[in-house]
Design a protein around this motif. Structure first.
Motif, PDB file in Angstrom:
ATOM      1  N   ALA A  14     104.215 -15.829 -11.124  1.00 28.53           N
ATOM      2  CA  ALA A  14     103.881 -14.197 -12.344  1.00 28.53           C
ATOM      3  C   ALA A  14     103.424 -12.844 -11.383  1.00 28.53           C
ATOM      4  O   ALA A  14     105.058 -12.039 -12.086  1.00 28.53           O
ATOM      5  N   ARG A  15     103.231 -12.620 -10.639  1.00 24.60           N
ATOM      6  CA  ARG A  15     102.744 -11.425  -9.980  1.00 24.60           C
ATOM      7  C   ARG A  15     104.512 -10.919  -8.955  1.00 24.60           C
ATOM      8  O   ARG A  15     104.914 -10.000  -9.412  1.00 24.60           O
ATOM      9  N   GLU A  16     104.701 -11.980  -7.731  1.00 30.91           N
ATOM     10  CA  GLU A  16     105.867 -11.904  -7.760  1.00 30.91           C
ATOM     11  C   GLU A  16     107.296 -11.725  -8.487  1.00 30.91           C
ATOM     12  O   GLU A  16     107.852 -10.834  -8.469  1.00 30.91           O
ATOM     13  N   TRP A  17     107.653 -12.214 -10.051  1.00 31.44           N
ATOM     14  CA  TRP A  17     107.875 -12.128 -10.405  1.00 31.44           C
ATOM     15  C   TRP A  17     108.443 -10.851 -11.664  1.00 31.44           C
ATOM     16  O   TRP A  17     109.298 -10.109 -11.023  1.00 31.44           O
ATOM     17  N   GLU A  20     110.076  -8.847  -9.251  1.00 28.13           N
ATOM     18  CA  GLU A  20     110.844  -8.747  -8.671  1.00 28.13           C
ATOM     19  C   GLU A  20     111.933  -7.823  -9.518  1.00 28.13           C
ATOM     20  O   GLU A  20     112.621  -7.399  -9.479  1.00 28.13           O
ATOM     21  N   HIS A  21     111.291  -8.156 -10.572  1.00 27.70           N
ATOM     22  CA  HIS A  21     112.283  -8.299 -12.318  1.00 27.70           C
ATOM     23  C   HIS A  21     112.137  -7.056 -12.866  1.00 27.70           C
ATOM     24  O   HIS A  21     112.238  -6.701 -13.806  1.00 27.70           O
ATOM     25  N   GLY A  22     110.789  -6.930 -12.651  1.00 28.36           N
ATOM     26  CA  GLY A  22     109.890  -5.295 -13.398  1.00 28.36           C
ATOM     27  C   GLY A  22     109.385  -5.908 -14.816  1.00 28.36           C
ATOM     28  O   GLY A  22     109.473  -5.045 -15.617  1.00 28.36           O
ATOM     29  N   GLU A  23     109.228  -7.144 -15.174  1.00 29.07           N
ATOM     30  CA  GLU A  23     108.657  -7.466 -16.415  1.00 29.07           C
ATOM     31  C   GLU A  23     108.228  -8.685 -16.590  1.00 29.07           C
ATOM     32  O   GLU A  23     109.145  -9.564 -15.312  1.00 29.07           O
ATOM     33  N   PRO A  24     107.389  -9.507 -17.199  1.00 30.99           N
ATOM     34  CA  PRO A  24     106.642 -10.968 -17.015  1.00 30.99           C
ATOM     35  C   PRO A  24     107.442 -11.767 -17.375  1.00 30.99           C
ATOM     36  O   PRO A  24     108.444 -11.809 -18.101  1.00 30.99           O
ATOM     37  N   PRO A  25     107.705 -13.003 -16.852  1.00 29.69           N
ATOM     38  CA  PRO A  25     108.020 -14.005 -16.572  1.00 29.69           C
ATOM     39  C   PRO A  25     107.657 -14.587 -18.508  1.00 29.69           C
ATOM     40  O   PRO A  25     107.156 -14.686 -18.888  1.00 29.69           O
ATOM     41  N   THR A  26     109.084 -15.553 -18.637  1.00 27.88           N
ATOM     42  CA  THR A  26     108.409 -16.298 -19.943  1.00 27.88           C
ATOM     43  C   THR A  26     108.551 -17.855 -19.491  1.00 27.88           C
ATOM     44  O   THR A  26     107.451 -18.321 -17.782  1.00 27.88           O
ATOM     45  N   SER A  41     103.054 -27.339 -19.691  1.00 31.58           N
ATOM     46  CA  SER A  41     101.665 -27.608 -18.438  1.00 31.58           C
ATOM     47  C   SER A  41     102.047 -25.989 -18.244  1.00 31.58           C
ATOM     48  O   SER A  41     100.097 -25.811 -17.840  1.00 31.58           O
ATOM     49  N   VAL A  42     102.211 -24.511 -17.684  1.00 36.71           N
ATOM     50  CA  VAL A  42     102.203 -23.246 -18.035  1.00 36.71           C
ATOM     51  C   VAL A  42     100.964 -23.046 -18.528  1.00 36.71           C
ATOM     52  O   VAL A  42     100.443 -22.645 -18.667  1.00 36.71           O
ATOM     53  N   SER A  43     101.821 -22.982 -20.269  1.00 44.80           N
ATOM     54  CA  SER A  43     100.604 -23.022 -21.406  1.00 44.80           C
ATOM     55  C   SER A  43      99.527 -23.592 -21.249  1.00 44.80           C
ATOM     56  O   SER A  43      98.150 -22.394 -21.754  1.00 44.80           O
ATOM     57  N   TYR A  44      99.416 -24.926 -20.453  1.00 43.94           N
ATOM     58  CA  TYR A  44      97.557 -25.190 -20.322  1.00 43.94           C
ATOM     59  C   TYR A  44      96.877 -24.053 -19.131  1.00 43.94           C
ATOM     60  O   TYR A  44      95.785 -23.923 -19.181  1.00 43.94           O
ATOM     61  N   GLN A  45      97.570 -24.665 -18.395  1.00 43.18           N
ATOM     62  CA  GLN A  45      96.893 -24.001 -17.578  1.00 43.18           C
ATOM     63  C   GLN A  45      96.868 -22.100 -17.572  1.00 43.18           C
ATOM     64  O   GLN A  45      95.606 -21.951 -17.185  1.00 43.18           O
ATOM     65  N   LEU A  46      97.721 -21.550 -18.021  1.00 45.55           N
ATOM     66  CA  LEU A  46      97.473 -20.369 -18.360  1.00 45.55           C
ATOM     67  C   LEU A  46      95.738 -20.065 -19.031  1.00 45.55           C
ATOM     68  O   LEU A  46      94.489 -19.320 -19.738  1.00 45.55           O
ATOM     69  N   ARG A  47      95.781 -21.032 -20.553  1.00 47.79           N
ATOM     70  CA  ARG A  47      94.825 -20.769 -21.161  1.00 47.79           C
ATOM     71  C   ARG A  47      93.490 -21.369 -20.249  1.00 47.79           C
ATOM     72  O   ARG A  47      92.285 -20.586 -20.620  1.00 47.79           O
ATOM     73  N   ARG A  48      93.711 -22.734 -19.746  1.00 44.07           N
ATOM     74  CA  ARG A  48      92.224 -22.640 -19.009  1.00 44.07           C
ATOM     75  C   ARG A  48      91.707 -21.480 -17.859  1.00 44.07           C
ATOM     76  O   ARG A  48      90.489 -20.732 -17.520  1.00 44.07           O
ATOM     77  N   MET A  49      92.937 -20.127 -17.110  1.00 38.06           N
ATOM     78  CA  MET A  49      92.733 -19.460 -16.561  1.00 38.06           C
ATOM     79  C   MET A  49      91.941 -18.626 -17.536  1.00 38.06           C
ATOM     80  O   MET A  49      91.161 -17.522 -17.279  1.00 38.06           O
ATOM     81  N   VAL A  56      97.119 -13.507 -16.996  1.00 42.80           N
ATOM     82  CA  VAL A  56      97.936 -13.843 -16.791  1.00 42.80           C
ATOM     83  C   VAL A  56      99.754 -12.871 -17.687  1.00 42.80           C
ATOM     84  O   VAL A  56      99.606 -14.360 -18.744  1.00 42.80           O
ATOM     85  N   GLU A  57     100.220 -11.843 -17.404  1.00 40.39           N
ATOM     86  CA  GLU A  57     101.212 -12.070 -18.709  1.00 40.39           C
ATOM     87  C   GLU A  57     102.336 -11.924 -18.758  1.00 40.39           C
ATOM     88  O   GLU A  57     102.964 -12.963 -17.720  1.00 40.39           O
ATOM     89  N   THR A  58     103.070 -12.866 -19.705  1.00 40.04           N
ATOM     90  CA  THR A  58     104.316 -13.577 -19.843  1.00 40.04           C
ATOM     91  C   THR A  58     104.427 -12.580 -20.972  1.00 40.04           C
ATOM     92  O   THR A  58     103.875 -12.235 -22.032  1.00 40.04           O
TER      93      THR A  58
END
Length: 70
Positions: A14-17, A20-26, A41-49, A56-58
């Protein structure tokens, strides 16, 4: 607070994206960048984080409010 290897990979991707792109990833872009099979699976991990205080912004669809017309 200790992140799993997968959570670390998601946060780093997410930081690298963003750099590189100037906006958060989907969710889908983040899943691809982190090498995960699906956005769910990303959604699940973001919830745990979030439970651990790591945000982490998306970007993507905003939650719609049926009562306020948005």
């Amino acid at each position: 607070m200790s992140l799993t290897a997968r959570q670390e990979r998601i946060a780093r991707s997410a930081r690298e994206w963003l750099a590189e792109h100037g906006e958060p990833p989907t969710m889908r872009e983040l899943a691809t960048a982190a090498g995960l099979a699906s956005p769910s699976s990303v959604s699940y991990q973001l919830r745990r984080m979030r439970e651990q205080g790591v945000l982490v912004e998306t970007r993507g669809r905003r939650a719609r409010c049926p009562y306020c017309g948005r």
